[in-house]
Design an enzyme around this catalytic site. Structure first.
Site, PDB file in Angstrom:
ATOM      1  CE1 TYR A 142      -4.209   1.006  -0.373  1.00 23.78           C
ATOM      2  CE2 TYR A 142      -4.524  -1.090   0.742  1.00 23.78           C
ATOM      3  CZ  TYR A 142      -5.026  -0.057  -0.032  1.00 23.78           C
ATOM      4  OH  TYR A 142      -6.323  -0.087  -0.448  1.00 23.78           O
ATOM      5  CD  GLU A 151      -4.764   5.134   0.285  1.00 19.34           C
ATOM      6  OE1 GLU A 151      -4.530   4.982   1.494  1.00 19.34           O
ATOM      7  OE2 GLU A 151      -5.910   5.210  -0.180  1.00 19.34           O
ATOM      8  CG  ASP A 161      -6.622  10.537 -24.662  1.00 15.95           C
ATOM      9  OD1 ASP A 161      -5.643   9.762 -24.661  1.00 15.95           O
ATOM     10  OD2 ASP A 161      -7.766  10.213 -24.283  1.00 15.95           O
ATOM     11  CB  THR A 198      -3.181   3.781 -22.481  1.00 11.33           C
ATOM     12  OG1 THR A 198      -2.687   3.700 -23.818  1.00 11.33           O
ATOM     13  CG2 THR A 198      -4.639   4.185 -22.503  1.00 11.33           C
ATOM     14  CE  LYS A 217      -5.812   2.119 -25.609  1.00 10.98           C
ATOM     15  NZ  LYS A 217      -6.823   3.185 -25.788  1.00 10.98           N
ATOM     16  NE  ARG A 242      -5.200  -4.159 -20.059  1.00 15.19           N
ATOM     17  CZ  ARG A 242      -5.575  -3.789 -21.295  1.00 15.19           C
ATOM     18  NH1 ARG A 242      -6.387  -2.769 -21.478  1.00 15.19           N
ATOM     19  NH2 ARG A 242      -5.156  -4.458 -22.352  1.00 15.19           N
TER      20      ARG A 242
HETATM   21  C1  LIG Z   1      -7.840   3.620 -24.978  1.00 16.46           C
HETATM   22  C2  LIG Z   1      -8.124   5.065 -24.820  1.00 16.46           C
HETATM   23  C3  LIG Z   1      -8.393   5.625 -23.564  1.00 16.46           C
HETATM   24  C4  LIG Z   1      -8.709   4.839 -22.331  1.00 16.46           C
HETATM   25  O1  LIG Z   1      -7.860   3.909 -21.894  1.00 16.46           O
HETATM   26  P1  LIG Z   1      -8.330   2.795 -20.836  1.00 16.46           P
HETATM   27  O2  LIG Z   1      -7.025   2.378 -20.262  1.00 16.46           O
HETATM   28  O3  LIG Z   1      -9.030   1.754 -21.632  1.00 16.46           O
HETATM   29  O4  LIG Z   1      -9.206   3.432 -19.830  1.00 16.46           O
HETATM   30  C5  LIG Z   1      -8.530   6.999 -23.476  1.00 16.46           C
HETATM   31  N1  LIG Z   1      -8.424   7.771 -24.564  1.00 16.46           N
HETATM   32  C6  LIG Z   1      -8.196   7.265 -25.786  1.00 16.46           C
HETATM   33  C7  LIG Z   1      -8.095   8.189 -26.942  1.00 16.46           C
HETATM   34  C8  LIG Z   1      -8.049   5.894 -25.957  1.00 16.46           C
HETATM   35  O5  LIG Z   1      -7.875   5.402 -27.184  1.00 16.46           O
END
Ligand SMILES: *Cc1c(COP(=O)(O)O)cnc(C)c1O
Length: 441
Positions: free
Chosen positions: A60, A62, A206, A232, A235, A241
């Site tokens: 933990y 936090e 994003d 993220t 990807k 993840r």
């Molecule tokens: C995949 C994605 C997210 C969210 O990611 P998660 O880890 O699935 O919550 C946010 N913004 C964009 C543009 C994405 O493609």
């Protein structure tokens, strides 16, 4: 098929919980034996998996390094600081928060920092490639905030900056969001910056999908243009993840969203940190943060640059092969890892294509195309991405084979003979490019 025996790696699990072990083995086989064309997926390195499966899951922590709510954090402090330093180097930014559990939670923390409830946000339309967290009605972003959406141009399939500018002037968003989930072209950060300046909005990028390409320099970086950047890590970046928040430069919160009670104007970094924890999260996933550190280091190697170049080169060559087979690519091609295919001329829905291809061992997802006449549950298109198959080492030659396999299924979606034949060829191709050597001993 028989290749993926994993007896050595999971001996304890096998002994203690045969049921779960068997499920894991099936998933390992599935990942080995199918062509993964889902644009948001990848295969994390074995080292990343080791860290994700480590004892750091027990801790933990936090708070933040040096200021935790719990004792015994000296080692997790070290690994979180390392993750932060590596991410700064990788993306060339001044501030990083590595704690968000996911991309969605990274976005949530940004909104919590920069917005008050019912403030206006402007993001890309979900049906045009945007993400749920950019203002969809079924997501917190569309429920807590006043969300508007911009679209792509009907002829070019690219962001329509002229109508975006008019829209921004009219609705005056507090945040303008660029970056998407199903947009095959480079995001033109400078154009978004101009519009954000014009209407006095914060600019948020994003880069959930493209962050691996950005890190490798094969997609432009948002850092020079944006106030805040989220991503993220699983990807194109090929880590565990999770999510991250970055700022190219920290700055003072002088816009009054949160009044400086202490008499000292707070830095936005402080607000962002509090938004992540305690704002939207509790204890950080230290095993995942450790794995983020591992993945960031991998992404700093020259071999990752080559990997990212190969992703794009594979996407371009797969796109070309599909175009030669009379497939309609939204925008006519791709600059990135992803392509969006309008199947209207092939007389098949996205839903049916996804299903038949899945039976043949080819995974991808149905996807709305801009101005789609079908519902999101049926769709007229599919989305294809090359990050995962590029991790397996596939190259331009395999892309033309894959285009052929896809084409045969799409032309014969109900023909079991064709589907089994393709499935066999998919298995042979997969056997030639194992995902994890470590699991095939
Ligand atoms: C995949 C994605 C997210 C969210 O990611 P998660 O880890 O699935 O919550 C946010 N913004 C964009 C543009 C994405 O493609």
């Amino acid at each position: 098929m028989s290749k993926s025996s994993s007896s050595d790696n999971f001996s304890h699990l096998k002994r203690n919980d045969r049921e779960v072990y068997n499920i894991l083995k099936k998933e390992l086989n599935r990942e080995h034996n199918t062509l993964e064309l889902i644009a948001s997926e990848n295969f994390a390195s074995y080292a990343t998996l080791e860290m994700t499966g480590s004892v750091l899951t027990n801790k933990y922590a936090e708070g933040y390094p040096g200021a935790r709510y719990y004792g015994g954090c000296e080692h997790v402090d070290e690994v979180e600081n390392l993750a932060i330093e590596r991410a700064k180097e990788l993306f060339g930014c001044e501030y990083v928060n590595v704690q968000p559990h996911s991309g969605s939670q990274a976005n949530m923390a940004v909104f919590l920092t920069f917005l008050n409830q019912n403030d206006t946000i402007l993001g890309m339309d979900l049906a045009h490639g945007g993400h749920l967290t950019h203002g969809s009605k079924v997501n917190f972003s569309g429920q807590l905030y006043n969300a508007a959406a911009y679209q792509v141009d009907k002829d070019t399939g690219r962001v329509d900056f002229k109508s975006l500018k008019n829209m921004a002037r009219e609705i005056k968003p507090k945040i303008l969001i660029c970056g998407a989930s199903a947009y095959p072209r480079e995001v033109e950060f400078s154009n978004f910056r101009e519009i954000a300046n014009d209407v006095g909005a914060f600019l948020m990028a994003d880069i959930a999908h493209t962050s691996g390409l950005v890190a490798a320099g094969v997609h432009p970086s948002p850092m020079q243009y944006c106030d805040v950047v989220t991503s993220t890590t699983h990807k194109t970046l090929r880590g565990p993840r999770g999510g991250i928040i970055m700022m190219p430069k920290d700055f003072e919160n002088t816009w009054g969203a949160i009044a400086p009670k202490s008499g000292r104007i707070k830095m936005v970094s402080e607000l962002l940190n509090s938004s992540v924890m305690p704002g939207v999260q509790g204890g950080p996933l230290m095993h995942v943060i450790g794995a983020k550190a591992v993945a960031f280091k991998e992404a700093l190697y020259p071999s990752f640059k080559q990997y990212a170049k190969n992703i794009v080169s594979n996407a371009k060559s797969l796109a070309q092969s599909l175009i030669e087979k009379d497939y309609n690519l939204v925008t006519g091609g791709t600059d990135t890892h992803v392509m969006l295919i309008d199947l209207t001329n092939k007389d098949i829905s996205g839903k049916q294509a996804e299903k038949s291809l899945e039976q043949a061992g080819i995974n991808l997802n149905k996807n709305m195309v801009p101005f789609d006449k079908r519902s999101p549950f049926v769709t007229s298109g599919i989305r294809i991405g090359t990050p995962a198959i590029t991790t397996r080492g596939m190259g331009n030659q395999e892309m033309s084979i894959i285009a052929d396999l896809i084409d045969r299924v799409i032309n014969n979606p109900d023909d079991n003979k064709v589907i089994s034949k393709v499935k066999k060829e998919v298995n042979d191709l997969c056997d030639a490019f194992p995902v994890y050597d470590e699991f095939h001993n």
